[in-house]
Design a protein around this motif. Structure first.
Motif, PDB file in Angstrom:
ATOM      1  N   LEU A 282       0.859  -1.187   0.000  1.00 46.04           N
ATOM      2  CA  LEU A 282       0.000   0.000   0.000  1.00 46.04           C
ATOM      3  C   LEU A 282       0.894   1.236   0.000  1.00 46.04           C
ATOM      4  O   LEU A 282       1.803   1.344   0.816  1.00 46.04           O
ATOM      5  N   PRO A 283       0.655   2.158  -0.913  1.00 46.67           N
ATOM      6  CA  PRO A 283       1.542   3.320  -1.016  1.00 46.67           C
ATOM      7  C   PRO A 283       1.408   4.255   0.191  1.00 46.67           C
ATOM      8  O   PRO A 283       0.368   4.283   0.848  1.00 46.67           O
ATOM      9  N   SER A 284       2.449   4.992   0.429  1.00 47.16           N
ATOM     10  CA  SER A 284       2.395   6.001   1.500  1.00 47.16           C
ATOM     11  C   SER A 284       1.541   7.169   1.021  1.00 47.16           C
ATOM     12  O   SER A 284       1.210   7.281  -0.161  1.00 47.16           O
ATOM     13  N   ARG A 285       1.248   8.070   1.931  1.00 49.92           N
ATOM     14  CA  ARG A 285       0.462   9.258   1.587  1.00 49.92           C
ATOM     15  C   ARG A 285       1.100  10.035   0.431  1.00 49.92           C
ATOM     16  O   ARG A 285       0.423  10.443  -0.527  1.00 49.92           O
ATOM     17  N   GLU A 286       2.380  10.207   0.532  1.00 47.13           N
ATOM     18  CA  GLU A 286       3.088  10.974  -0.502  1.00 47.13           C
ATOM     19  C   GLU A 286       3.021  10.244  -1.848  1.00 47.13           C
ATOM     20  O   GLU A 286       2.832  10.854  -2.900  1.00 47.13           O
ATOM     21  N   GLU A 287       3.190   8.927  -1.765  1.00 47.52           N
ATOM     22  CA  GLU A 287       3.126   8.147  -3.020  1.00 47.52           C
ATOM     23  C   GLU A 287       1.727   8.208  -3.643  1.00 47.52           C
ATOM     24  O   GLU A 287       1.581   8.231  -4.865  1.00 47.52           O
TER      25      GLU A 287
ATOM     26  N   VAL B  69     -10.996  -4.439  -8.226  1.00 47.52           N
ATOM     27  CA  VAL B  69      -9.878  -3.879  -9.002  1.00 47.52           C
ATOM     28  C   VAL B  69     -10.051  -3.913 -10.527  1.00 47.52           C
ATOM     29  O   VAL B  69      -9.081  -3.944 -11.267  1.00 47.52           O
ATOM     30  N   ARG B  70     -11.284  -3.870 -10.961  1.00 46.09           N
ATOM     31  CA  ARG B  70     -11.492  -3.673 -12.403  1.00 46.09           C
ATOM     32  C   ARG B  70     -10.931  -2.328 -12.830  1.00 46.09           C
ATOM     33  O   ARG B  70     -10.475  -2.162 -13.961  1.00 46.09           O
ATOM     34  N   CYS B  71     -10.986  -1.353 -11.925  1.00 44.70           N
ATOM     35  CA  CYS B  71     -10.449  -0.024 -12.238  1.00 44.70           C
ATOM     36  C   CYS B  71      -8.973  -0.115 -12.607  1.00 44.70           C
ATOM     37  O   CYS B  71      -8.521   0.522 -13.554  1.00 44.70           O
ATOM     38  N   GLU B  72      -8.238  -0.923 -11.837  1.00 48.06           N
ATOM     39  CA  GLU B  72      -6.793  -1.023 -12.089  1.00 48.06           C
ATOM     40  C   GLU B  72      -6.514  -1.680 -13.435  1.00 48.06           C
ATOM     41  O   GLU B  72      -5.617  -1.273 -14.166  1.00 48.06           O
ATOM     42  N   SER B  73      -7.288  -2.716 -13.732  1.00 46.33           N
ATOM     43  CA  SER B  73      -7.099  -3.382 -15.029  1.00 46.33           C
ATOM     44  C   SER B  73      -7.346  -2.404 -16.169  1.00 46.33           C
ATOM     45  O   SER B  73      -6.744  -2.506 -17.232  1.00 46.33           O
ATOM     46  N   ALA B  74      -8.267  -1.478 -15.952  1.00 45.13           N
ATOM     47  CA  ALA B  74      -8.657  -0.580 -17.039  1.00 45.13           C
ATOM     48  C   ALA B  74      -7.706   0.596 -17.209  1.00 45.13           C
ATOM     49  O   ALA B  74      -7.608   1.163 -18.295  1.00 45.13           O
ATOM     50  N   CYS B  75      -7.002   0.955 -16.160  1.00 47.04           N
ATOM     51  CA  CYS B  75      -6.244   2.221 -16.186  1.00 47.04           C
ATOM     52  C   CYS B  75      -5.029   2.143 -17.116  1.00 47.04           C
ATOM     53  O   CYS B  75      -4.122   1.345 -16.898  1.00 47.04           O
ATOM     54  N   PRO B  76      -4.980   2.979 -18.150  1.00 43.82           N
ATOM     55  CA  PRO B  76      -3.835   2.947 -19.069  1.00 43.82           C
ATOM     56  C   PRO B  76      -2.553   3.463 -18.420  1.00 43.82           C
ATOM     57  O   PRO B  76      -1.467   3.218 -18.926  1.00 43.82           O
ATOM     58  N   GLN B  77      -2.674   4.144 -17.313  1.00 45.23           N
ATOM     59  CA  GLN B  77      -1.499   4.675 -16.625  1.00 45.23           C
ATOM     60  C   GLN B  77      -0.954   3.709 -15.581  1.00 45.23           C
ATOM     61  O   GLN B  77       0.021   4.014 -14.911  1.00 45.23           O
ATOM     62  N   GLY B  78      -1.613   2.581 -15.406  1.00 46.16           N
ATOM     63  CA  GLY B  78      -1.150   1.592 -14.434  1.00 46.16           C
ATOM     64  C   GLY B  78      -1.260   2.058 -12.989  1.00 46.16           C
ATOM     65  O   GLY B  78      -0.497   1.620 -12.118  1.00 46.16           O
ATOM     66  N   ILE B  79      -2.186   2.922 -12.719  1.00 42.92           N
ATOM     67  CA  ILE B  79      -2.323   3.446 -11.349  1.00 42.92           C
ATOM     68  C   ILE B  79      -2.989   2.370 -10.469  1.00 42.92           C
ATOM     69  O   ILE B  79      -4.053   1.855 -10.821  1.00 42.92           O
ATOM     70  N   PRO B  80      -2.378   2.037  -9.326  1.00 44.22           N
ATOM     71  CA  PRO B  80      -2.969   1.008  -8.446  1.00 44.22           C
ATOM     72  C   PRO B  80      -4.127   1.597  -7.637  1.00 44.22           C
ATOM     73  O   PRO B  80      -4.002   1.871  -6.441  1.00 44.22           O
TER      74      PRO B  80
ATOM     75  N   LEU C  70      -4.630   2.790  -3.676  1.00 43.44           N
ATOM     76  CA  LEU C  70      -4.699   4.203  -3.302  1.00 43.44           C
ATOM     77  C   LEU C  70      -5.883   4.452  -2.365  1.00 43.44           C
ATOM     78  O   LEU C  70      -5.765   5.178  -1.373  1.00 43.44           O
ATOM     79  N   ILE C  71      -7.011   3.840  -2.707  1.00 44.75           N
ATOM     80  CA  ILE C  71      -8.206   4.000  -1.857  1.00 44.75           C
ATOM     81  C   ILE C  71      -7.930   3.419  -0.472  1.00 44.75           C
ATOM     82  O   ILE C  71      -8.191   4.051   0.550  1.00 44.75           O
ATOM     83  N   ALA C  72      -7.368   2.204  -0.448  1.00 47.12           N
ATOM     84  CA  ALA C  72      -7.094   1.551   0.837  1.00 47.12           C
ATOM     85  C   ALA C  72      -6.098   2.379   1.645  1.00 47.12           C
ATOM     86  O   ALA C  72      -6.243   2.541   2.862  1.00 47.12           O
ATOM     87  N   SER C  73      -5.113   2.934   0.961  1.00 45.49           N
ATOM     88  CA  SER C  73      -4.119   3.725   1.666  1.00 45.49           C
ATOM     89  C   SER C  73      -4.736   4.996   2.246  1.00 45.49           C
ATOM     90  O   SER C  73      -4.463   5.367   3.390  1.00 45.49           O
ATOM     91  N   ALA C  74      -5.584   5.626   1.459  1.00 47.76           N
ATOM     92  CA  ALA C  74      -6.241   6.849   1.950  1.00 47.76           C
ATOM     93  C   ALA C  74      -7.123   6.548   3.167  1.00 47.76           C
ATOM     94  O   ALA C  74      -7.336   7.413   4.009  1.00 47.76           O
TER      95      ALA C  74
END
Ligand code: SF4
Ligand code: SF4
Ligand code: SF4
Lengths: 176, 779
Positions: free
Chosen positions: B394-399, B449-460, B464-468
């Protein structure tokens, strides 16, 4: 113009909705219809309720509304909203022998607003396949701001602003 | 002895019912004597034996089909376009195709439970012996397996007896599945009848699985005081090694706990579960913990907290092994149904497996021996935990902020998200350092995580939601009663009368998966509303978990606030998915204990009783799976209506009554044989609500039954009208259809309702002794 489903995976066809490129198309469908009905769903916000009332008044078209919107219609002093949930009105519009809200028989045109995307997607599919009217089928129109492939006619995917422009345009062409 | 042989024998006996009592019936290994109760008309019913009953239901509750797609592609004749009356190359039309798809879904669901039951029974027989007695409620329960007895006529006594009942289920299931072949069934209503049959068989499969595990493992036996355990992300002690178990078939998890106990390690390792294995391991040992429903899988794994992940079967994320590899947690597959591409290490030396997993030489192992899973999982967890130090992804806040800046607002994520969540909008804010909108998505996110599969930028995106929502997740600590299992006979004796007379307004069963339109909190709200109103609230599966994950102002969960008894205002965690037949069983036992109806092989009569008298409603607010479809269909045939959330419409067909079609709502008065109008009660058999408010009003409506006494009807009307007014702002338009006599009218609303009734031209009408079965007319 080809429509593109709002939810990416909902690949439609062979039969897909015509895209409403100009609100005049809907105005003329309504004017040509002998018995139109407006169906309002559980996602309807204040704006949708207000537009629905305007549309209804423009042509004297009754509204079948999901019961959770009844309060909003009542607060605006509007009386011609009849409580039916999405699946209940869907099932009735399917049945060629349904007596209608006023006992005078089925509708030949049904317009939909205020639905979750997949809810109207499914209801419209049920109607596309099963709502027989004589030799043909019920004409359905989706007035929500996204393309609904199972309708006969649908607005394309639109921003909220463009969507309001379209609805206002429709009202204008209906003389409001 | 085959089931066919059983049937012939029972048919012979059937002819003797009137004349002989106290028959001993010998059915293979099952020898049962219920002297006071003869065998009923439909022992071990085949796929068409209950068709008449099904068609009665289907004439009233007509299917409304909503196809997913215009095509059929099930054979090489296809694809066939079935749009608007067209038929496929095999002659099938769209209605039949849709009902066939429903049947396929229900066969998959039933096969899953029956297969699960078969594996479980085999394992438990091997471990505990075939003579192990079936005991789900000590002396508090007379009939351990009411569904099985109702359908087949037999009353299994030992684990070994369950095998022949499973033979029957498997035989029926094979026939049902064969009906889906090209060129078999062609009529949609006949498909629907088979759907009901699949649901009924599924109920037996589940009942076998739960009876076996309760009996052999000593789960709580119909215990209203079942112990509490903890649920939520924050309940795990992360200073200890953590073993995460996921799935539905509990033996591997049981052996993990056993290994810990046997090696004096208990308390040193956390065992936490997701989905029904979590329910069942806490029924075995309340020291185990529950993380949450199925949608918690990815967010918990990505946190890095689990040191070892053990999966058995059903509802496991199918690429979980790749997620496990990302956090360096070894992955153990424990079911031959879900091998996940792993090498079979079942017969290897545990030392070698442990060495390979701890060193990272192998990312995982397939181990088809629950004992060995127990040993390997514990040893690996203990050895690897100090090395891993819970490193997650899970990314940090800054990430999070940096990732958000990469978003191009292409909307692909939102268009892939089943709940249409406003992800791009949330990321726009996050890019400016404000994570609040992202955090707000947490409750509504089902973790697909269908959103992640769809994102052309590869954004996890999910990460991000879980981290927030990290703080919120860490504070998730709730109390839940572990699954109590069946309802006691003495409880039924106490409430049977009040339920049938309508004085306890109804039984609301919150069941099923976590595909919620707006988060699990809605299930908790529904449960609370009806518990507060003195309905009996029972729950299983993910729904039972979601209900626990909300606290009131005093910091209490619903299970702490309300008693666990099957009585007015009780809130019961019944158990896992396979515990659902205890709910059906409670309805069946009301007919048996309160009304003294015979159960054995007497399905139609009991279903008729339940439909007309027992105010029970199932609610599967987040129904997702094929199992949920078959569970629902088991309830339909038994006369219990089911409400699903909006995603449930994707099952593609509803079973809807038409309140205004008067002719549909006549029954026989069993006293006189007269045909009597009873109003549309219950109005629907399978219904999807768009909102939780709509669901609540519909629950209160669907618990009404033709047999309600005036006092009972008045109570039910009070709740329905009250909810209707609260959410919709007025009296129900169809109220007059539910008032039979003036005495039905709630006293506090008398004037208002009388005025309404007068406007409708309402007249009093009789209250019959209702039945749909002509043969039950006594007069
Ligand atoms: S099963 Fe029938 S409808 Fe389906 S593809 Fe084959 S021929 Fe066509
Ligand atoms: S993981 Fe959550 S946000 Fe992403 S698509 Fe699924 S529900 Fe939507
Ligand atoms: S798909 Fe990716 S890039 Fe596109 S809007 Fe969503 S997060 Fe941004």
């Amino acid at each position: 113009m080809r429509g593109e489903s709002w939810q990416t995976a909902e690949i439609p066809g062979p039969k897909k909705a015509h895209v409403i490129t100009d609100p005049r198309i809907v105005a003329s469908l309504i004017k040509r219809s002998s018995r139109p009905i407006l169906v309002v769903g559980g996602e309807a916000d204040e704006a949708v309720v207000n537009y629905a009332i305007e549309l209804s008044k423009a042509v004297g078209m009754p509204i079948a509304a999901t019961p959770s919107t009844l309060k909003a219609f009542a607060e605006r002093g509007f009386k011609d909203a009849h409580p039916f949930s999405a699946v209940e009105i869907g099932e009735r519009l399917r049945d060629p022998d349904w007596e209608g809200l006023d006992g005078s028989g089925q509708y030949d045109l049904a317009l939909f607003m205020g639905f979750k995307y997949y809810v109207s997607w499914l209801i419209l599919s049920g109607l596309k396949h099963f709502a027989k009217r004589g030799e043909g089928y019920l004409t359905t129109v989706s007035l929500d701001p996204y393309y609904q492939p199972h309708a006969s006619w649908s607005l394309p995917n639109l921003t909220r602003e463009r969507w309001e422009e379209n609805i206002k345009g429709l009202l204008h062409h209906l003389g409001r | 002895m085959g089931v066919k042989g059983v049937k012939v024998k029972l048919d012979e006996l059937e002819t003797a019912i009137g004349r002989f009592k106290g028959l001993e019936i010998s059915i293979g290994r099952v020898v049962e004597e219920i002297p006071e109760e003869p065998i009923g008309p439909t022992p071990f019913p085949s796929i068409a034996d209950l068709r008449d009953w099904d068609l009665k239901l289907l004439r009233r509750y007509r299917p409304f089909y909503m196809p997913f797609c215009d095509l059929c592609c099930l054979c090489t004749f296809g694809k066939c376009d079935l749009t608007q009356g067209k038929r496929g190359a095999c002659g099938l039309d769209m209605a039949a195709q849709q009902s066939r798809i429903v049947l396929l879904a229900c066969c998959i669901g039933a096969a899953t439970h029956i297969g699960h039951a078969r594996h479980l029974v085999e394992h438990l027989i091997e471990k505990y012996g075939r003579e192990t007695p079936i005991n789900i409620g000590e002396d508090a329960v007379e009939i351990d397996m009411p569904v099985t007895t109702l359908v087949t006529g037999v009353k299994p006594k030992t684990l070994g007896d369950l095998e022949m009942v499973l033979d029957y289920c498997e035989e029926q299931l094979t026939h049902l599945l064969s009906c889906c072949h090209t060129g078999m069934e062609g009529n949609n209503l006949d498909f629907e009848s088979k759907v009901f049959h699949a649901g009924m068989i599924d109920q037996i499969g589940m009942e076998i699985a739960d009876a076996a595990q309760i009996s052999a493992y000593g789960f709580p036996r119909a215990d209203p005081e079942a112990p509490f355990t903890e649920i939520g992300w924050g309940v795990v002690d992360t200073s200890k090694p953590v073993i995460l178990v996921i799935g539905h078939n509990v033996p591997p998890a049981v052996e993990i706990v056993n290994y810990l106990i046997d090696h004096q390690l208990y308390g040193q390792v956390e065992v936490a579960g997701i989905c029904c294995t979590a329910h069942d391991i806490t029924r075995y040992n309340a020291g185990a913990k529950i993380i949450g429903p199925i949608s918690w899988q990815l967010r918990f794994v990505r946190s890095g907290i689990p040191d070892v992940i053990v999966v058995d079967e059903q509802c496991i994320r199918t690429n979980l092994i790749t997620e496990a590899m990302k956090i360096g947690a070894p992955f153990i597959a424990a079911s031959e149904k879900c091998c996940h591409g792993l090498p079979d290490r079942t017969h290897d030396d545990p030392d070698a497996i442990v060495e390979d997993l701890v060193s990272g030489k192998a990312p995982g192992a397939l181990i088809l021996d629950p004992d060995k899973v127990g040993e390997v999982a514990v040893r690996v967890a203990m050895e690897i935990a100090p090395k891993r130090r819970k490193s997650g992804i899970l990314p940090s806040r800054e990430e999070v902020v940096e990732w958000a800046k990469r978003c191009r607002r292409c909307l692909e994520c939102r268009r892939a998200c089943p709940n249409d969540l406003p992800i791009p909008e949330a990321l726009e804010k996050a890019a400016k350092g404000d994570l609040s909108a992202l955090e707000a998505l947490y409750e509504d996110c089902i973790g697909c995580v269908r959103c992640e599969s769809a994102c052309p930028q590869g954004i996890p995106i999910h990460s991000l939601i879980a981290s927030a929502a990290r703080e919120r997740m860490a504070s998730e600590r709730f109390k839940i009663r572990v699954g109590r299992g069946a309802v006691q006979d003495v409880e039924i004796r106490r409430v049977g009368g009040p339920i049938v007379l309508g004085e306890i307004p109804g039984v609301v069963a919150l069941v099923g998966c976590a595909n919620y339109p707006r988060g699990g909190i809605e299930v908790a709200e529904i449960a609370e509303e009806f518990a507060r109103r003195n309905y009996i609230v029972v729950a299983t599966g993910c729904a039972a978990m979601s209900m626990a994950m909300v606290k009131d102002e005093e910091g209490q969960t619903i299970y702490e606030k309300y008693p666990g008894v099957f009585d007015a205002g009780g809130v019961l965690n019944i158990g896992s998915c396979v515990s659902n037949p205890h709910i059906a069983g409670a309805a069946i036992k009301i007919a048996r204990i309160f009304a003294k109806r015979n159960l054995r092989a007497n399905y139609e009569e009991i279903a008729d009783y339940i439909l007309n008298r027992v105010g029970a409603v199932g609610v599967a607010w987040g129904a997702m799976s094929q199992k949920a479809a078959s569970i629902a269909s088991g309830f339909w045939r038994l006369g219990v209506p089911v409400i699903v959330g909006p995603h449930g419409m994707k099952y593609r067909r509803m079973l809807l009554g038409r309140r205004e079609r008067e002719e549909d709502w006549y029954v026989y008065d069993a006293r006189t044989g007269d045909r009597v109008y009873v109003g549309p009660a219950p109005e629907h058999l399978f219904y999807a609500a768009e909102t939780k408010e709509e669901a609540m009003v519909m629950i209160a409506k669907l618990v009404m039954r033709p047999s309600d006494t005036t006092k009972g009807r008045a109570i039910k009307l009070t709740h329905w009208i009250d909810l209707h007014k609260r959410f919709y702002g007025r009296l129900p338009d169809d109220l007059h259809l539910y008032v039979r006599r003036k005495a039905d009218i709630p006293i506090t609303m008398r004037d208002e309702i009388m005025k309404f009734l007068e406007e409708k031209g309402w007249q009093e009408r009789p209250i019959p002794d209702p039945t749909l079965l002509k043969r039950l007319i006594r007069g």
